[in-house]
Design an enzyme around this catalytic site. Structure first.
Site, PDB file in Angstrom:
ATOM      1  N   SER A  62       0.861  -1.368   0.251  1.00 17.60           N
ATOM      2  CA  SER A  62      -0.218   0.222   0.421  1.00 17.60           C
ATOM      3  C   SER A  62       0.859   1.126  -0.050  1.00 17.60           C
ATOM      4  CB  SER A  62      -0.961   0.058   1.256  1.00 17.60           C
ATOM      5  OG  SER A  62       0.195  -0.041   2.254  1.00 17.60           O
ATOM      6  N   LEU A  64       3.079   4.446  -0.386  1.00 18.25           N
ATOM      7  CA  LEU A  64       4.558   4.242  -1.300  1.00 18.25           C
ATOM      8  C   LEU A  64       4.817   3.123  -1.595  1.00 18.25           C
ATOM      9  CD1 LEU A  64       6.997   6.631  -1.832  1.00 18.25           C
ATOM     10  CD2 LEU A  64       7.520   6.291   0.428  1.00 18.25           C
ATOM     11  N   SER A 194      12.065  10.755   7.189  1.00 20.78           N
ATOM     12  CA  SER A 194      11.070  11.111   7.437  1.00 20.78           C
ATOM     13  C   SER A 194      11.795  12.936   7.447  1.00 20.78           C
ATOM     14  CB  SER A 194       9.921  10.804   8.322  1.00 20.78           C
ATOM     15  OG  SER A 194       9.370  12.330   9.224  1.00 20.78           O
ATOM     16  N   TYR A 207       6.531   8.206  17.158  1.00 20.00           N
ATOM     17  CA  TYR A 207       6.962   8.040  15.929  1.00 20.00           C
ATOM     18  C   TYR A 207       8.349   9.297  15.436  1.00 20.00           C
ATOM     19  CZ  TYR A 207       6.885   8.242  10.396  1.00 20.00           C
ATOM     20  OH  TYR A 207       6.919   8.949   8.907  1.00 20.00           O
ATOM     21  N   LYS A 211      12.072   7.676  13.599  1.00 23.16           N
ATOM     22  CA  LYS A 211      13.271   8.048  12.214  1.00 23.16           C
ATOM     23  C   LYS A 211      13.649   8.216  12.724  1.00 23.16           C
ATOM     24  CE  LYS A 211       9.707   6.160   9.678  1.00 23.16           C
ATOM     25  NZ  LYS A 211       9.782   5.326   8.817  1.00 23.16           N
ATOM     26  N   THR A 242      -1.370   9.290   1.813  1.00 22.36           N
ATOM     27  CA  THR A 242      -1.602   7.321   2.050  1.00 22.36           C
ATOM     28  C   THR A 242      -2.900   7.794   3.482  1.00 22.36           C
ATOM     29  OG1 THR A 242      -0.056   7.523   3.619  1.00 22.36           O
ATOM     30  CG2 THR A 242       0.420   7.555   1.049  1.00 22.36           C
TER      31      THR A 242
END
Length: 325
Positions: A62, A64, A194, A207, A211, A242
């Site tokens: 799904s 990217l 990211s 998150y 990253k 997305t």
């Protein structure tokens, strides 16, 4: 007596004569020609680099990852598509092989189903991946999960879940495939990070932490792999349209289930996938795929940290107020 206007006119004529009668104009055209030739050679090298290359893509079912599968397949790469959903992987394979839009020779993709958060599954998956084509040229660590929540309300289990998916899983898979790349002295490792791997914003702690760790690990890897001629690319996109925010985990581990406005207004995954293809083909080391404001924020964090912290505190107050109103 010569007038002022006549003198200016004569001066302009002399300047033009100088430009056209010397090497300036030919030199200018020569520079343009050299630049055009350079860009052409760059495109040719990129296509040659990716054509028939064995490319492994995680999180391929799904967003990217799916779009990356499409563009790399169209470039003539030999794909190994990885994910947790075997049915979705098979559906993507059928879609790719049914496509007639490409002008180069294509190869039927392989699929490998496993969970990145399971260390045992990664060991078995690595062996299966290497069996597909005998080696791996490009590993694209794309699979990931997002998070929304306040630090004080977030359980440590949620922090661990995000780190397992976004950091420890990709690191384990990379380490498992590195020996075969080192043996061949050939390979390319790509980490889809990211913008939040470079700056942190409120209510994204788990998150952003995952990253930031990703950025640091693959920066170290790049330095250590230079002696083996193995490329390492870290790509840091901004918001992409997305389902990442829909599938994000919250402070208590439940699914967020909301399409953020910033996500809804993000770039299309197809557009970002083309940028990923170009970055890999050109063997770029660190790429930021963000709009002007996020890109400026990265520099602001370094050059004027006090101002950056104040802006983030203000953002936190506004988000908190909007959620309580």
């Amino acid at each position: 007596m010569v007038s002022e206007a006549t003198r200016k006119s004569l001066l302009k004529v002399k300047i033009m004569d100088f430009i056209t009668s010397t090497a300036i104009l030919p030199l200018l055209f020569g520079c343009v020609g050299v630049f055009g030739l350079f860009k052409l050679l760059q495109r040719v090298r990129m296509k040659a680099y990716l054509r028939n290359a064995v490319v492994v893509i995680t999180g391929a079912t799904s967003g990217l990852g799916r779009e990356c599968a499409r563009v790399f397949y169209a470039a003539g790469a030999k794909l190994v598509l990885c994910g947790r959903n075997q049915e979705a992987l098979e559906e993507l394979t059928k879609e790719l092989t049914a496509s007639l839009a490409t002008k180069v020779q294509t190869h039927k993709p392989y699929t490998v189903t496993f969970d990145l958060t399971d260390p045992g599954a990664i060991v078995a998956a690595t062996a299966e991946i290497l069996q597909c084509f005998g080696h791996v040229d490009v590993l694209i660590n794309n699979a990931g999960i997002s998070y929304r929540g306040t630090i004080v309300d977030t359980t440590t289990d949620v922090d661990k879940k995000v780190m397992e998916t976004n950091y420890f899983g990709p690191v384990a898979l990379t380490k498992a495939l590195l020996p075969s790349m080192i043996k061949r002295r050939q390979g390319h490792v790509v980490a889809i990070s990211s913008i939040q791997g470079k700056i942190s914003i409120p209510f994204r702690s788990a998150y952003a932490a995952s990253k930031h760790a990703t950025q640091a690990f693959f920066d170290c890897l790049r330095a250590e792999m230079e002696q083996y001629e193995i490329e390492v690319t870290v790509i840091s996109p901004g918001y992409i349209h997305t389902n990442l925010s829909l599938n994000a985990v919250t402070a208590d581990g439940s699914t967020y289930g909301v399409m953020d406005k910033s996500t809804a207004q993000g770039r299309s995954p197809a557009e970002v996938a083309r940028d990923v293809l170009a970055a890999v083909g050109k063997k770029k080391k660190d790429v930021i795929l963000g709009d002007l404001l996020p890109s400026l924020a990265i520099y602001l964090r370094t050059l004027a940290p006090g101002l950056f912290f104040s802006l983030m505190a203000s953002r936190a107050r506004k988000e908190r107020k909007s959620k309580t109103s």
